[in-house]
Design a protein around this motif. Sequence first.
Motif, PDB file in Angstrom:
ATOM      1  N   SER A  25       0.829  -1.208   0.000  1.00 30.82           N
ATOM      2  CA  SER A  25       0.000   0.000   0.000  1.00 30.82           C
ATOM      3  C   SER A  25       0.860   1.254   0.000  1.00 30.82           C
ATOM      4  O   SER A  25       0.546   2.240  -0.682  1.00 30.82           O
ATOM      5  CB  SER A  25      -0.928   0.006   1.217  1.00 30.82           C
ATOM      6  N   ASP A  27       1.004   4.208  -2.877  1.00 32.95           N
ATOM      7  CA  ASP A  27       0.835   5.621  -2.533  1.00 32.95           C
ATOM      8  C   ASP A  27       1.969   6.460  -3.116  1.00 32.95           C
ATOM      9  O   ASP A  27       1.730   7.533  -3.693  1.00 32.95           O
ATOM     10  CB  ASP A  27       0.799   5.802  -1.011  1.00 32.95           C
ATOM     11  N   LYS A  68      -1.809  -0.331  -9.779  1.00 32.60           N
ATOM     12  CA  LYS A  68      -2.553  -1.226  -8.890  1.00 32.60           C
ATOM     13  C   LYS A  68      -2.309  -2.681  -9.276  1.00 32.60           C
ATOM     14  O   LYS A  68      -2.159  -3.550  -8.406  1.00 32.60           O
ATOM     15  CB  LYS A  68      -4.045  -0.912  -8.952  1.00 32.60           C
TER      16      LYS A  68
END
Length: 348
Positions: free
Chosen positions: A75, A79, A228
């Motif tokens: 994650s 970011d 992603k």
Amino acid sequence: MRLASVIEHYESALLQKYGARLLPEQRRAIAAIRHCRTNMAGEVLWQCGACSYSLLNPRSCGHRNCPQCQNHEASQWLDRQSRKLLPVEYFMVTFTLPAELRALALHHQKVVYSQLMTTSAQTLKSFSLNDKKLNGEIGLTSVLHTHTRRLDYHLHCHIIVSGGAVNRVKRQWRNSKGKYLFNGVALAKVFRARMLEALQAAGLQIPHSPEKWIVQCQSAGSGQSALKYLSKYLYRGVISEKQILNNKNGKVTFRYIESKRGESKIRTLPGADFLWLLLQHVLPKGFRRVRDYGFPHSNAKRLLQLVQLTLKVILETLKPRSRPSMCCPKCSAPMQFVQVFSPGWLSD
């Protein structure tokens, strides 16, 4: 189904059949995953600041091939990369090593993997500098993959490329035009020549390879969806435990999504072969699967500032994502970390 239980069930069969071929890092991966979140990995002491309740939790192994670990790191990476995205079109370029060179890659992983990532990036950078429309430096984020969705060994490199380039001298940004960034056939010819030259320079004996190599170049829109997709395979290994359906009669069955039609399919293998399939994708110790080139690189801050100036954009600075807090089972207040205990601390 937990991968650790599959390892416990078939580790002896794996060692008997593939023990002579297992590398030290693959053995470390087996041990880490098997002990993850058990007392063999150590324990962590937490204490509630509100009611003083104490709790001992088994420690995570933190291995990058463990399907239970490093969700937070994935994650955080997403970011960071999302923050670097510019308001331009992006492309996904995939450089694939031919099947004839896969055995060489398995035996000389650090050399071949590094050359694949370096050579593919250099090829794109040279095309950008020599392109009449772009004539500048592009931004690249490269991710090494060693597997297909069936988990077979298939070495390739995905690169997210900015659909535009910055010229340092002219202090100018130029966007690419059309649906394609570069011609895949032309990229493949240059990539093949440079890759074979690099491997020979490294002292490797190159087997015969086909004249035609494959490089695919396709639009990736804003780049967010491509990031992603790539973030799923950076950490936690090449398979999630949800994909492991059952373990019966000495065989393991797992589910995967077939890439061409997007259909869900299953594959069943003997337990030892299943583990060997996974272990082929364990990277050498210290090898970086993800690399940035051009203005996304952490050492290219001045170039990134020039890009922002020419595009008249300001990239937002985000604070690092904090880890989810552990709540007290008694009063639901956040618990605080106290101490880490090594394995076997009770017997010391």
